[in-house]
Design an enzyme around this catalytic site. Structure first.
Site, PDB file in Angstrom:
ATOM      1  N   CYS A 141      15.283   3.080 -12.815  1.00  0.00           N
ATOM      2  CA  CYS A 141      14.978   2.887 -14.230  1.00  0.00           C
ATOM      3  C   CYS A 141      14.038   4.008 -14.676  1.00  0.00           C
ATOM      4  O   CYS A 141      13.326   4.597 -13.861  1.00  0.00           O
ATOM      5  CB  CYS A 141      14.353   1.524 -14.487  1.00  0.00           C
ATOM      6  SG  CYS A 141      12.833   1.186 -13.557  1.00  0.00           S
ATOM      7  N   ARG A 201       1.178  -3.042   2.302  1.00  0.00           N
ATOM      8  CA  ARG A 201       0.358  -4.186   2.724  1.00  0.00           C
ATOM      9  C   ARG A 201       1.270  -5.181   3.443  1.00  0.00           C
ATOM     10  O   ARG A 201       1.622  -6.238   2.900  1.00  0.00           O
ATOM     11  CB  ARG A 201      -0.320  -4.847   1.519  1.00  0.00           C
ATOM     12  CG  ARG A 201      -1.293  -3.926   0.794  1.00  0.00           C
ATOM     13  CD  ARG A 201      -1.815  -4.582  -0.485  1.00  0.00           C
ATOM     14  NE  ARG A 201      -2.845  -3.786  -1.131  1.00  0.00           N
ATOM     15  CZ  ARG A 201      -2.611  -2.760  -1.947  1.00  0.00           C
ATOM     16  NH1 ARG A 201      -1.349  -2.404  -2.202  1.00  0.00           N
ATOM     17  NH2 ARG A 201      -3.594  -2.096  -2.507  1.00  0.00           N
ATOM     18  N   GLY A 251      11.433   5.433 -18.084  1.00  0.00           N
ATOM     19  CA  GLY A 251      10.732   5.132 -19.318  1.00  0.00           C
ATOM     20  C   GLY A 251      11.503   5.537 -20.561  1.00  0.00           C
ATOM     21  O   GLY A 251      12.353   6.427 -20.533  1.00  0.00           O
ATOM     22  N   SER A 304       5.494  -1.721  -8.511  1.00  0.00           N
ATOM     23  CA  SER A 304       5.393  -0.534  -7.650  1.00  0.00           C
ATOM     24  C   SER A 304       3.954  -0.066  -7.516  1.00  0.00           C
ATOM     25  O   SER A 304       3.130  -0.229  -8.413  1.00  0.00           O
ATOM     26  CB  SER A 304       6.247   0.596  -8.223  1.00  0.00           C
ATOM     27  OG  SER A 304       5.894   0.879  -9.565  1.00  0.00           O
ATOM     28  N   CYS A 362      10.100   8.691 -14.952  1.00  0.00           N
ATOM     29  CA  CYS A 362      10.246   8.244 -13.566  1.00  0.00           C
ATOM     30  C   CYS A 362      11.506   8.782 -12.892  1.00  0.00           C
ATOM     31  O   CYS A 362      11.604   8.762 -11.666  1.00  0.00           O
ATOM     32  CB  CYS A 362      10.253   6.723 -13.500  1.00  0.00           C
ATOM     33  SG  CYS A 362       8.717   5.970 -14.049  1.00  0.00           S
ATOM     34  N   GLN A 400       6.061  -0.920 -20.109  1.00  0.00           N
ATOM     35  CA  GLN A 400       6.912  -1.235 -18.969  1.00  0.00           C
ATOM     36  C   GLN A 400       6.667  -2.641 -18.419  1.00  0.00           C
ATOM     37  O   GLN A 400       7.614  -3.310 -17.974  1.00  0.00           O
ATOM     38  CB  GLN A 400       6.719  -0.188 -17.876  1.00  0.00           C
ATOM     39  CG  GLN A 400       7.195   1.182 -18.327  1.00  0.00           C
ATOM     40  CD  GLN A 400       7.357   2.154 -17.188  1.00  0.00           C
ATOM     41  OE1 GLN A 400       7.889   1.808 -16.143  1.00  0.00           O
ATOM     42  NE2 GLN A 400       6.907   3.385 -17.382  1.00  0.00           N
ATOM     43  N   GLU A 412       0.821  -7.282   5.592  1.00  0.00           N
ATOM     44  CA  GLU A 412       0.260  -8.605   5.859  1.00  0.00           C
ATOM     45  C   GLU A 412       0.432  -9.550   4.671  1.00  0.00           C
ATOM     46  O   GLU A 412       0.093 -10.753   4.757  1.00  0.00           O
ATOM     47  CB  GLU A 412      -1.222  -8.487   6.197  1.00  0.00           C
ATOM     48  CG  GLU A 412      -2.154  -8.146   5.042  1.00  0.00           C
ATOM     49  CD  GLU A 412      -2.131  -6.671   4.630  1.00  0.00           C
ATOM     50  OE1 GLU A 412      -2.816  -6.317   3.640  1.00  0.00           O
ATOM     51  OE2 GLU A 412      -1.420  -5.881   5.290  1.00  0.00           O
ATOM     52  N   HIS A 448       5.243   4.448  -5.738  1.00  0.00           N
ATOM     53  CA  HIS A 448       6.126   5.117  -6.700  1.00  0.00           C
ATOM     54  C   HIS A 448       5.387   6.311  -7.314  1.00  0.00           C
ATOM     55  O   HIS A 448       4.798   6.199  -8.387  1.00  0.00           O
ATOM     56  CB  HIS A 448       6.521   4.087  -7.769  1.00  0.00           C
ATOM     57  CG  HIS A 448       7.329   4.598  -8.909  1.00  0.00           C
ATOM     58  ND1 HIS A 448       8.024   5.788  -8.885  1.00  0.00           N
ATOM     59  CD2 HIS A 448       7.558   4.043 -10.148  1.00  0.00           C
ATOM     60  CE1 HIS A 448       8.640   5.943 -10.045  1.00  0.00           C
ATOM     61  NE2 HIS A 448       8.366   4.896 -10.828  1.00  0.00           N
TER      62      HIS A 448
END
Length: 385
Positions: free
Chosen positions: A371, A211, A373, A240, A90, A148, A213, A341
């Protein structure tokens, strides 16, 4: 040695898993921000760019065979601009920036592209690993490392983080993204992408995953992922988003930038990388942040704006407890819980967002951290110029 500068930086909109970019080739997605940088800054790639470093986590199939080199060619930059693909999981996209900065500061390179891409519609995280029992060396037997989601729950346990805590971060992420998008804060950093979807030509201009809402009741009804209901806090709504996207930054020696008449956005003050326990797996941003600040005789109070990747809300919550960072100065335009992500691209996108935030607000210092992995963390400090 001169501190390298970020001349300009840009990202694509992020498409949801199986969404608007499902028919887009990852190489085209990787090339999009390169073309945008060329158009925005105005340079001849062949005589300007020494190398292009492109982060990509799942470098197989369409993303394989060195997508960094493919990206420069698909962008129309010809044969003269080299490129390479990098995988630090990541942290790939932020690592390409940190390596580009080191290369420029050393004097070995004058101008570099740093960036990243991930087409998660094609490949989920871990698709490049095969069976865990076949991938892991006997030194790391299956079961010695958490996944994770389990790591995010262990972090919540150790820092006494409640479901209300993580859901509050998730709600803020969605709200902040919406407010920033509607206010036009993303306009200068997101480049539209012309592509095809189901055989039709389309132009993608907006992040597809958010999102706004979302409310607390909706989050409270989502099932936890790694534990039994009632014994965990991590669910899809405070994790994420899985998305497709790319980002890129033009990094240069400040004297070279001046000679070319470029007006840089920020200088790269320092970079840092750490290793942490692969059990909790995601605690890297904590020492990465504290150590890079200490190395520069700074505290969190010296940093105007932070980006801490919202891989999981519990990671951000623990990082806030362990550092001098404050939530009202962190992820102020929303984070990965909202916009997503795209693994290999996220680090490049976070620093891109941070540089544009500093430009718009007139503030001075920004710090981005993630962060990673297998238990790592990366950090970068930039200063508006």
């Amino acid at each position: 040695m001169n501190d390298p500068v970020i001349v300009d930086c840009v990202r694509t909109p992020f498409g949801a898993d199986g969404g608007v970019f499902r028919d887009t080739h990852p190489q085209d997605l990787a090339a999009a921000p390169l073309r945008a940088l060329e158009e925005r800054v105005g340079f001849d790639p062949a005589s300007t760019v020494d190398d292009a470093a492109i982060g990509c986590v799942t470098a197989i199939d369409k993303q394989g065979s060195n997508i960094g080199r493919h990206a420069t060619m698909v962008a129309g930059w010809g044969d003269a601009v080299p490129g390479f693909q990098l995988n630090r999981m990541c942290g790939s996209g932020q690592t390409t920036l940190n390596l580009a900065a080191a290369s420029v500061k050393s004097g070995y390179r004058d101008v570099m592209i740093a960036g990243g891409v991930e087409h998660m519609t094609d490949h989920a995280i871990g698709d490049d690993a095969g069976e865990r029992s076949e991938t892991y060396h006997e030194q790391f037997p299956v079961g010695s490392q958490t996944n994770q989601f389990q790591g995010a729950e262990l972090i919540a346990d150790r820092w006494d983080i409640t479901r209300e805590d993580v859901d509050s971060i998730a709600l803020d992420s969605q709200r902040r993204w919406k407010e920033a998008w509607d206010a036009g804060h993303y306009d200068s950093q997101v480049t539209p992408v012309e592509t095809e979807l189901d055989g039709e030509d389309i132009t993608v201009e907006v992040d597809e995953h958010p999102r706004p809402e979302t409310d607390r009741e909706t989050l409270s009804n989502l099932p936890v992922i790694a534990r039994e209901e009632g014994d965990g806090v991590i669910h899809a709504g405070n994790s994420s988003g899985v998305v497709d996207g790319s980002a890129a930054l033009l990094v240069a020696d400040p004297d070279v930038a001046d000679d070319r008449g470029w007006d840089p956005m920020a200088r790269i003050v320092d970079t840092h990388i750490v290793g942490v326990s692969p059990e909790t797996i995601l605690t890297g941003p904590l020492p990465a942040t504290n150590e890079i600040l200490a190395a520069n005789d700074m505290t969190g109070a010296d940093i105007d704006l932070f980006e801490c990747n919202e891989a999981f809300a519990s990671v951000v919550a623990a990082w806030l407890q362990d550092t001098d960072a404050e939530w009202d100065r962190t992820n102020v335009w929303g984070g990965a819980i909202a916009h997503g992500h795209p693994l290999g691209a996220t680090g490049s996108m976070l620093v891109t967002k941070l540089a544009h935030q500093l430009q718009e607000t007139g503030q001075r210092y920004g710090l981005s951290t993630m962060c990673i992995g297998l238990g790592m963390g990366v950090a970068t400090i930039i200063e508006r110029v």
